[in-house]
Design a protein around this motif. Structure first.
Motif, PDB file in Angstrom:
ATOM      1  N   MET A   1       0.837  -1.196   0.000  1.00  0.00           N
ATOM      2  CA  MET A   1       0.000   0.000   0.000  1.00  0.00           C
ATOM      3  C   MET A   1       0.870   1.242   0.000  1.00  0.00           C
ATOM      4  SD  MET A   1      -1.494   2.593   1.878  1.00  0.00           S
ATOM      5  CE  MET A   1      -1.978   2.493   3.569  1.00  0.00           C
ATOM      6  N   SER A   2       1.840   1.260   0.943  1.00  0.00           N
ATOM      7  CA  SER A   2       2.680   2.449   1.067  1.00  0.00           C
ATOM      8  C   SER A   2       3.527   2.667  -0.187  1.00  0.00           C
ATOM      9  CB  SER A   2       3.590   2.309   2.280  1.00  0.00           C
ATOM     10  OG  SER A   2       4.362   1.143   2.141  1.00  0.00           O
ATOM     11  N   ASP A   3       3.873   1.559  -0.874  1.00  0.00           N
ATOM     12  CA  ASP A   3       4.676   1.678  -2.090  1.00  0.00           C
ATOM     13  C   ASP A   3       3.948   2.520  -3.129  1.00  0.00           C
ATOM     14  OD1 ASP A   3       6.170  -0.082  -0.739  1.00  0.00           O
ATOM     15  OD2 ASP A   3       6.536  -1.428  -2.421  1.00  0.00           O
ATOM     16  N   VAL A   4       2.615   2.332  -3.202  1.00  0.00           N
ATOM     17  CA  VAL A   4       1.824   3.017  -4.216  1.00  0.00           C
ATOM     18  C   VAL A   4       1.522   4.450  -3.772  1.00  0.00           C
ATOM     19  CG1 VAL A   4      -0.245   2.856  -5.632  1.00  0.00           C
ATOM     20  CG2 VAL A   4       0.810   0.773  -4.730  1.00  0.00           C
ATOM     21  N   ALA A  12      11.139   3.810   1.981  1.00  0.00           N
ATOM     22  CA  ALA A  12      12.272   4.213   2.823  1.00  0.00           C
ATOM     23  C   ALA A  12      11.914   4.097   4.297  1.00  0.00           C
ATOM     24  CB  ALA A  12      12.693   5.637   2.495  1.00  0.00           C
ATOM     25  N   LEU A  13      10.647   4.430   4.613  1.00  0.00           N
ATOM     26  CA  LEU A  13      10.179   4.362   6.004  1.00  0.00           C
ATOM     27  C   LEU A  13      10.246   2.921   6.512  1.00  0.00           C
ATOM     28  CD1 LEU A  13       8.907   6.420   7.999  1.00  0.00           C
ATOM     29  CD2 LEU A  13       6.701   5.635   7.233  1.00  0.00           C
ATOM     30  N   LYS A 101      17.061   8.951   8.999  1.00  0.00           N
ATOM     31  CA  LYS A 101      16.414   8.594   7.745  1.00  0.00           C
ATOM     32  C   LYS A 101      14.935   8.301   7.967  1.00  0.00           C
ATOM     33  CE  LYS A 101      19.423   7.217   4.235  1.00  0.00           C
ATOM     34  NZ  LYS A 101      20.696   6.580   4.178  1.00  0.00           N
ATOM     35  N   TYR A 102      14.641   7.636   9.069  1.00  0.00           N
ATOM     36  CA  TYR A 102      13.256   7.314   9.399  1.00  0.00           C
ATOM     37  C   TYR A 102      12.460   8.601   9.602  1.00  0.00           C
ATOM     38  CZ  TYR A 102       9.327   4.962  11.674  1.00  0.00           C
ATOM     39  OH  TYR A 102       8.086   4.486  11.989  1.00  0.00           O
ATOM     40  N   SER A 103      13.032   9.526  10.402  1.00  0.00           N
ATOM     41  CA  SER A 103      12.346  10.793  10.665  1.00  0.00           C
ATOM     42  C   SER A 103      12.108  11.565   9.378  1.00  0.00           C
ATOM     43  CB  SER A 103      13.175  11.675  11.593  1.00  0.00           C
ATOM     44  OG  SER A 103      13.293  11.087  12.838  1.00  0.00           O
TER      45      SER A 103
ATOM     46  N   THR B 129       5.718   8.673  14.758  1.00  0.00           N
ATOM     47  CA  THR B 129       4.866   7.917  13.825  1.00  0.00           C
ATOM     48  C   THR B 129       3.397   8.043  14.218  1.00  0.00           C
ATOM     49  OG1 THR B 129       6.711   6.383  13.723  1.00  0.00           O
ATOM     50  CG2 THR B 129       4.699   5.715  12.636  1.00  0.00           C
ATOM     51  N   LEU B 130       3.144   8.068  15.524  1.00  0.00           N
ATOM     52  CA  LEU B 130       1.753   8.195  15.974  1.00  0.00           C
ATOM     53  C   LEU B 130       1.163   9.533  15.582  1.00  0.00           C
ATOM     54  CD1 LEU B 130       1.830   6.577  19.515  1.00  0.00           C
ATOM     55  CD2 LEU B 130       0.605   5.755  17.515  1.00  0.00           C
TER      56      LEU B 130
END
Lengths: 123, 134
Positions: A1-4, A12-13, A101-103, B129-130
């Protein structure tokens, strides 16, 4: 889902979250005899992200594609006598890198959600 | 969810390291204990841990698999006037090496700190994230 929905940022997340999981395993096992440090090559997976097929994991016990084929052992700087190859300092730097990177990816996804909400609400 | 697996790994690391710290504190506390026979003397405890597959999370997590007694020889002291001396006048002490225990303590507490660092950063990311899209 997130890919689309969110393009490369969703991917990346997910990948950074996986990498944080792997790094935390390395740090937790910094004193385990015989443990070999692992890492996920972020760049090469992201480069091949558009063409690669993905598997849906509906249960925690499912084996993901990343954990099987793309996880790599870290080449140790100086392995210790008990066979452990974790270098805690470099793992801490990697953790910092992965959390940044996550942020960053989260910021982009969040911005995309905000923009869509704006369109839906029309204000 | 991999952030959760990061928490599971850090938790297992903290549990294992705190077991090491408690073994070290027990060894240091008993370093000067004495006994009237060789078998009754305190033996230093060493914690063993290794990676074990956890059935609930499906992850290989760090677990304390047991502890062993140190094989180094106990100290023997000749002191006939001691109330716990045996018929030959010997008193048996522990085989704890205090220097070794202190370095072990430093290594374990540093590893514990590193795990708390991971927990703190993962907690921050989870909170972010939340709040996604707000």
């Amino acid at each position: 889902m997130s890919d689309v929905s969110f393009g490369v940022h969703g991917k990346a997340l997910l990948l950074s979250a996986k990498r944080i999981g792997v790094i935390s395993e390395n740090i937790a096992n910094s004193n385990t005899p015989g443990y070999k440090a692992k890492d996920i090559p972020f760049k090469s997976i992201m480069a091949g992200s558009s063409s690669r097929l993905s598997l849906t994991q509906s249960s925690g016990s499912h084996i993901s594609l990343i954990s099987r084929s793309q996880m790599q052992f870290v080449v140790p700087n100086g392995p210790s006598l008990d066979g452990n190859t974790v270098d805690v300092e470099s793992e801490k730097v990697k953790l910092l890198e992965a959390t940044q990177k996550y942020s960053q990816a989260l910021e982009f996804v969040s911005g995309s959600i905000k923009a869509r909400l704006k369109v839906i609400k029309g204000d | 969810m991999s952030l959760k697996s990061a928490l599971i790994h850090s938790k297992s690391g903290m549990v294992a390291e705190s077991a090491r710290i408690s073994a070290v504190s027990s060894n240091i506390a008993n370093a000067n204990s004495e006994s009237s026979n060789k078998g009754g003397a305190y033996k230093a405890q060493k914690v063993l841990f290794s990676q074990v597959l956890d059935g609930v999370s499906g992850l290989k997590v760090l677990k304390v698999v047991g502890s062993v007694e140190s094989q180094s020889p106990s100290s023997v002291k000749f002191s006939p006037g001691h109330p716990m001396a045996d018929e030959n006048g010997y008193v048996y002490g522990s085989n704890v090496n205090t220097v070794e225990e202190m370095t072990d303590l430093m290594s374990a507490s540093r590893a514990y700190e590193n795990n708390t660092l991971v927990v703190t950063s993962v907690k921050r990311l989870m909170n972010q994230t939340l709040r996604m899209g707000k």
